[in-house]
Design a protein around this motif. Sequence first.
Motif, PDB file in Angstrom:
ATOM      1  N   VAL A 154       2.074 -34.532 -27.809  1.00  0.00           N
ATOM      2  CA  VAL A 154       0.677 -34.090 -27.902  1.00  0.00           C
ATOM      3  C   VAL A 154       0.602 -32.614 -28.276  1.00  0.00           C
ATOM      4  N   LYS A 158      -0.485 -30.570 -33.360  1.00  0.00           N
ATOM      5  CA  LYS A 158      -1.241 -29.584 -34.133  1.00  0.00           C
ATOM      6  C   LYS A 158      -0.337 -28.599 -34.865  1.00  0.00           C
ATOM      7  N   PRO A 193      -1.174 -29.856 -21.659  1.00  0.00           N
ATOM      8  CA  PRO A 193      -2.060 -30.544 -22.612  1.00  0.00           C
ATOM      9  C   PRO A 193      -3.500 -30.651 -22.122  1.00  0.00           C
ATOM     10  N   SER A 198      -8.609 -29.831 -27.947  1.00  0.00           N
ATOM     11  CA  SER A 198      -8.446 -31.214 -28.378  1.00  0.00           C
ATOM     12  C   SER A 198      -7.825 -31.281 -29.762  1.00  0.00           C
ATOM     13  N   LEU A 199      -7.060 -32.338 -30.006  1.00  0.00           N
ATOM     14  CA  LEU A 199      -6.577 -32.600 -31.353  1.00  0.00           C
ATOM     15  C   LEU A 199      -7.738 -33.094 -32.206  1.00  0.00           C
ATOM     16  N   THR A 201     -10.071 -35.430 -34.523  1.00  0.00           N
ATOM     17  CA  THR A 201     -10.308 -36.875 -34.448  1.00  0.00           C
ATOM     18  C   THR A 201      -9.559 -37.632 -35.542  1.00  0.00           C
ATOM     19  N   GLN A 205      -4.808 -41.245 -30.981  1.00  0.00           N
ATOM     20  CA  GLN A 205      -3.793 -41.203 -29.935  1.00  0.00           C
ATOM     21  C   GLN A 205      -3.860 -42.484 -29.102  1.00  0.00           C
ATOM     22  N   HIS A 207      -2.130 -43.839 -25.553  1.00  0.00           N
ATOM     23  CA  HIS A 207      -1.350 -43.454 -24.385  1.00  0.00           C
ATOM     24  C   HIS A 207      -1.106 -44.700 -23.528  1.00  0.00           C
ATOM     25  N   SER A 225      -5.876 -36.767 -20.971  1.00  0.00           N
ATOM     26  CA  SER A 225      -6.388 -37.189 -22.278  1.00  0.00           C
ATOM     27  C   SER A 225      -7.903 -37.250 -22.318  1.00  0.00           C
ATOM     28  N   GLN A 227     -10.215 -35.110 -22.540  1.00  0.00           N
ATOM     29  CA  GLN A 227     -10.923 -34.264 -23.496  1.00  0.00           C
ATOM     30  C   GLN A 227     -10.521 -34.569 -24.937  1.00  0.00           C
ATOM     31  N   GLN A 228      -9.720 -35.618 -25.123  1.00  0.00           N
ATOM     32  CA  GLN A 228      -9.264 -35.988 -26.466  1.00  0.00           C
ATOM     33  C   GLN A 228     -10.150 -37.114 -26.992  1.00  0.00           C
ATOM     34  N   SER A 231      -8.589 -40.606 -28.415  1.00  0.00           N
ATOM     35  CA  SER A 231      -7.488 -41.191 -27.667  1.00  0.00           C
ATOM     36  C   SER A 231      -7.949 -42.413 -26.889  1.00  0.00           C
TER      37      SER A 231
END
Length: 266
Positions: A154, A158, A193, A198-199, A201, A205, A207, A225, A227-228, A231
């Motif tokens: 994760v 980026k 993480p 956040s990565l 969109t 992801q 998980h 996760s 806030q991703q 995901s």
Amino acid sequence: MAAGVALIGCATPAARIDQMASSNGLTRSEIQGTQYQHVIYQRETPKNGVLHVYIEGDGTPFFSSTEIAADPTPRRPLALELMLMDPSPSLYLGRPCYYGHASDDACHWPLWTSHRYSELVLASMASALTTLITKTATENVILIGYSGGGTLAVLLAKRVPQTRAVITLSANLDIDAWTSLHDYTALTGSLNPAREPSLPTSIPQWHLVGRQDTTVPPWITRRGSAQQPASQIIEYAEADHSCCWTRIWPSALAHIKQTLLNPTAE
């Protein structure tokens, strides 16, 4: 680290992992990252522009609460076992100071304890992976990490522009919650993480978590996760931290790959 903590040695399992990789047709190589060497195991170079990059768990940073391992190389390389089940072009990216490199001049025990997810580790892994991507003209990378390797996947996403997806298994995605849960020393030199931006969109992801996992309980992965936005959590009732992932992996990976090819099908 508290006073009185000692480094102790053990027989390295690196040779056993080398043998395991060789007997399964993988090629071993080493590549320079920043100031660290990285051991690489690879089946073949990508033929379709997509490369699966596997990242192992934390291995054996400690032998006990007061004994730091002289060599953190994992005794059971579960991520390597998963890679051997993957028919896609795949690469196993070693972490700094693992697989026989713990005694290198640049290596010190914080890199596999308090700083295991530090900027130093991430920068070197990103540098090594970028070199490999450039050599093979790889256009798309899927990062796959087990346990602490999922943490790194994760955090690496980026830093590697070719990343198209991230898949984790039993991943520690909130290291503060994890150390608090187990009453471990805080990983003060590491990135969390759960506290990182956040990565995008554009990087989906997945998980994978085990309901029976007491090492990294599912709620820690969920919390990290949360806030991703791109995901999703997939929970397996029978799995714990190590059990059953090799049985689950082929069908789970096939489903995720199909979703990547046809995202509206889900």
